[in-house]
Scaffold this motif. Structure first.
Motif, short mmCIF file in Angstrom:
data_model
loop_
_atom_site.label_atom_id
_atom_site.label_comp_id
_atom_site.label_asym_id
_atom_site.label_seq_id
_atom_site.Cartn_x
_atom_site.Cartn_y
_atom_site.Cartn_z
N GLY A 114 38.25 94.24 36.09
CA GLY A 114 38.29 93.49 37.34
C GLY A 114 36.99 92.79 37.69
N LEU A 115 36.03 92.80 36.75
CA LEU A 115 34.73 92.17 37.01
C LEU A 115 34.46 91.08 35.96
N PRO A 116 33.82 89.98 36.38
CA PRO A 116 33.54 88.92 35.42
C PRO A 116 32.46 89.31 34.42
N VAL A 117 32.55 88.74 33.23
CA VAL A 117 31.54 88.94 32.18
C VAL A 117 30.85 87.60 31.95
N GLY A 118 29.53 87.61 31.94
CA GLY A 118 28.78 86.37 31.75
C GLY A 118 28.30 86.21 30.32
N LEU A 119 28.31 84.96 29.86
CA LEU A 119 27.80 84.61 28.54
C LEU A 119 26.59 83.69 28.75
N GLN A 120 25.49 83.99 28.06
CA GLN A 120 24.28 83.18 28.22
C GLN A 120 24.14 82.20 27.06
N ILE A 121 23.81 80.96 27.40
CA ILE A 121 23.56 79.93 26.39
C ILE A 121 22.13 79.43 26.58
N MET A 122 21.30 79.63 25.56
CA MET A 122 19.90 79.18 25.62
C MET A 122 19.74 77.94 24.74
N GLY A 123 18.78 77.09 25.09
CA GLY A 123 18.58 75.87 24.31
C GLY A 123 17.12 75.53 24.14
N PRO A 124 16.83 74.48 23.37
CA PRO A 124 15.44 74.07 23.18
C PRO A 124 14.85 73.52 24.48
N ALA A 125 13.52 73.53 24.55
CA ALA A 125 12.83 73.06 25.75
C ALA A 125 13.26 71.64 26.11
N PHE A 126 13.55 71.44 27.40
CA PHE A 126 13.91 70.14 27.97
C PHE A 126 15.18 69.53 27.35
N LYS A 127 16.00 70.38 26.74
CA LYS A 127 17.31 69.91 26.24
C LYS A 127 18.41 70.66 26.98
N GLU A 128 18.38 70.59 28.29
CA GLU A 128 19.41 71.25 29.09
C GLU A 128 20.80 70.75 28.74
N GLU A 129 20.89 69.50 28.26
CA GLU A 129 22.21 68.96 27.91
C GLU A 129 22.88 69.80 26.81
N ASN A 130 22.08 70.41 25.94
CA ASN A 130 22.69 71.26 24.89
C ASN A 130 23.43 72.44 25.51
N VAL A 131 22.77 73.13 26.44
CA VAL A 131 23.41 74.32 27.02
C VAL A 131 24.55 73.90 27.95
N LEU A 132 24.37 72.79 28.65
CA LEU A 132 25.43 72.33 29.55
C LEU A 132 26.69 71.94 28.76
N ASN A 133 26.51 71.29 27.63
CA ASN A 133 27.68 70.83 26.87
C ASN A 133 28.50 71.99 26.30
N VAL A 134 27.81 73.01 25.79
CA VAL A 134 28.55 74.16 25.25
C VAL A 134 29.24 74.90 26.39
N ALA A 135 28.54 75.01 27.52
CA ALA A 135 29.16 75.65 28.70
C ALA A 135 30.37 74.83 29.18
N TYR A 136 30.23 73.53 29.15
CA TYR A 136 31.31 72.62 29.58
C TYR A 136 32.55 72.80 28.71
N ALA A 137 32.32 72.92 27.40
CA ALA A 137 33.44 73.11 26.47
C ALA A 137 34.12 74.46 26.73
#
Lengths: 474, 59
Positions: free
Chosen positions: A431-454
């Motif tokens: 009954g509780l959510p589980v979080g997944l962490q996505i880390m990326g290279p410096a100043f490439k937030e778009e990398n982590v955002l895109n995988v999260a978006y998918a």
């Protein structure tokens, strides 16, 4: 319609406001009513300011009606963690010592949101001085997890996590020194983005640890996180750690196409001593991403074995330096857990502190080398499910372990290196959510955002929300 | 160990509540355990990169 509005994202609400299908006052009223109603159980707000919020909403309404639409945040109700300075308003830092503190300037992030026409509904609960991860606040009361009111919402930005999850704000900001955005995001089943260190100005945010602190969005969707990131990014000469690098239009860079994306997995550190239910859920999500076209590679990060030492030494030393005078003069005015951590930080030697900084350089080098071959690294955000309020231990595969030792094990490396990292819900256990962490290279937030978006597009929570929010109970 | 901890804190002008003494000792001992494999870190090879900007941040 009104009752449904607080559950919507910024992306859904903005066109309705822009096209005058709803009014900012109508929206603010709906969010305030939800906040007032749920706060009795959740205690996510330290202060709800209905009168001021309605005034700001009326101003936004007048501007929009007159054709002066400022952009997608215009008229959006938001409450922020009570550590960000608002000129002329009480900002408590979740503390007794600063309970009547009134800054004479706005934090840079507050100033930017004001310029965008955000409507502020109040100040959110937090762990005292952000020095802890439970948000069991001795001065303003414990904040409760909306998914299960007996559990912690995580912290230190627990009020932000709980308020977003329970539709008591449309979005929020948190601060993150060892995981304080990502931990409550994981515990509450929302999106929490810690950007690259230096991307968002920390000016006007009371520090916990100068070299580890970050500010970032806590939202219902990945798109909203990207929108807030692009709004708040930018060089600020008033923050000595601000980096003069161009901002990006992160929303336009969003793509759910994972073909060609390489995801790194580190087994030795990030999948060691993880509760099996959490591990299975995270590995299941990684398989989903693989099916969507990503390639998985195993990577080595040897310096991670020293990261707990480096995080503990850096955060305790810097926090104790910041609070030293008050610890000498009025120790009884700190909550007991924060006082203990501050006392411990006074024991750390300068040699240990400097060794910790050397380890940070090793970590920087290890991660930089790994990111030459992968786009993102995926880990669990937390190695356990949220524990009961008041407990100092957590259960990992039946063993009771110290909450303090376990809670920032997977998020701390992101603070030590300053690399961008996001937590996104990837499933539900007990009954509780589980979080997944996505880390990326410096100043490439778009990398982590895109995988999260998918991943978000696969609907990992299957539309489930906390029963408090009025959705179908589990 | 406990005496060393209490003396260090007292010398800094800090008073420690009775119930923290055992907790601080336990945390300190755990910290010493954590440091045991640090000699493998080869940290001496790394400049910590601390920057001081002559003239101040606004210069």
């Amino acid at each position: 319609m009104n009752q449904e509005l607080p559950a919507k994202s910024i992306q859904e609400l903005s066109p309705l406001l822009r096209d005058k299908q709803i009014s900012p006052v109508e929206l603010a009223n709906a969010v305030l009513t939800k906040a007032e109603s749920n706060n009795e159980q959740v205690n996510a707000y330290i202060e709800i300011d209905r009168e001021k919020a309605i005034q700001e909403a009326a101003r936004a309404e007048s501007e929009i009606m007159n054709g002066d639409y400022r952009g997608p945040l215009h008229g959006i109700p938001m409450a922020l963690k009570d550590i960000l300075y608002f000129k002329g308003e009480r900002v408590t830092l979740g503390s007794k010592i600063h309970q009547d503190f009134v800054p004479d300037y706005d934090a840079t992030v507050v100033s930017k949101l004001k310029q965008e026409g955000v409507v502020f509904t109040g100040k959110l609960n937090m762990h005292e001085y952000a020095w802890g991860a439970t948000t069991t606040n001795p001065h303003f009361g414990a904040c409760h997890n909306p998914w299960d009111l007996t559990k912690i919402p995580g912290g230190s930005s627990g009020g932000s996590g709980a308020a977003v999850a329970a539709d008591m704000t449309i979005a929020s900001l948190g601060t993150d020194t060892g995981g304080s955005i990502r931990i409550p995001a994981s515990a509450c089943g929302i999106i929490g983005l810690k950007p690259t260190h230096g991307r968002i100005s920390k000016y006007g945010c009371f520090p916990l640890s100068w070299s580890l602190d970050h500010i970032g969005p806590m939202t219902k969707t990945v798109y909203d996180a990207a929108l807030l990131l692009e709004t708040l990014s930018g060089y600020d000469p008033q923050d000595p750690t601000s980096v003069n690098t161009p901002s990006k239009n992160f929303t336009s860079l969003l793509s759910e196409n994972l073909n060609g994306t390489v995801i790194g997995i580190n087994e030795e550190y990030f999948f060691k001593n993880v509760d099996k239910k959490v591990e299975d859920t995270v590995r299941g999500a990684i398989h989903v991403l693989e099916r969507l076209g990503a390639r998985i590679e195993t990577v080595k990060l040897p310096a991670l074995q020293f990261s707990e030492f480096a995080e503990l030494v850096t955060i305790t030393s810097e926090a104790s330096a910041i609070h030293h005078d008050n610890l000498v003069k009025q120790p009884a005015n700190f909550g007991d857990d924060v006082r203990f951590l501050l006392e411990f930080g006074e024991l750390i030697s300068s040699v240990d502190y400097l060794k910790a900084q050397q380890i940070r350089r090793q970590l920087d080098n290890d991660f930089a080398k790994v990111f030459e071959g992968i786009d993102v690294l995926i880990t669990p955000t937390l190695p356990f499910l949220p524990n009961n309020i008041g407990e100092s231990t957590v259960s990992i595969n039946g063993k009771q372990l110290s909450f303090l030792d376990e809670v920032i094990r997977f998020t701390g490396p992101g603070n030590l290196t300053g690399l961008p990292a996001i937590s996104i819900p990837c499933g539900i256990q007990d009954g509780l959510p589980v979080g997944l962490q996505i880390m990326g290279p410096a100043f490439k937030e778009e990398n982590v955002l895109n995988v999260a978006y998918a991943l978000e597009k696969t609907n990992p929570l299957k539309g489930r929300k906390p029963a408090l929010s009025g959705a179908i109970p589990l | 160990m406990t005496e060393h901890i209490l003396k260090t804190l007292k010398d800094k002008g800090l008073t420690v509540p009775e119930h923290h003494i055992g907790l601080l000792t336990a945390q300190w001992e755990a910290f010493q355990q954590m440091k045991k494999n640090l000699d493998q870190a080869n940290g001496a090879a790394y400049d910590i990169g601390l920057k001081h900007v002559p003239g101040g941040d606004q210069s």
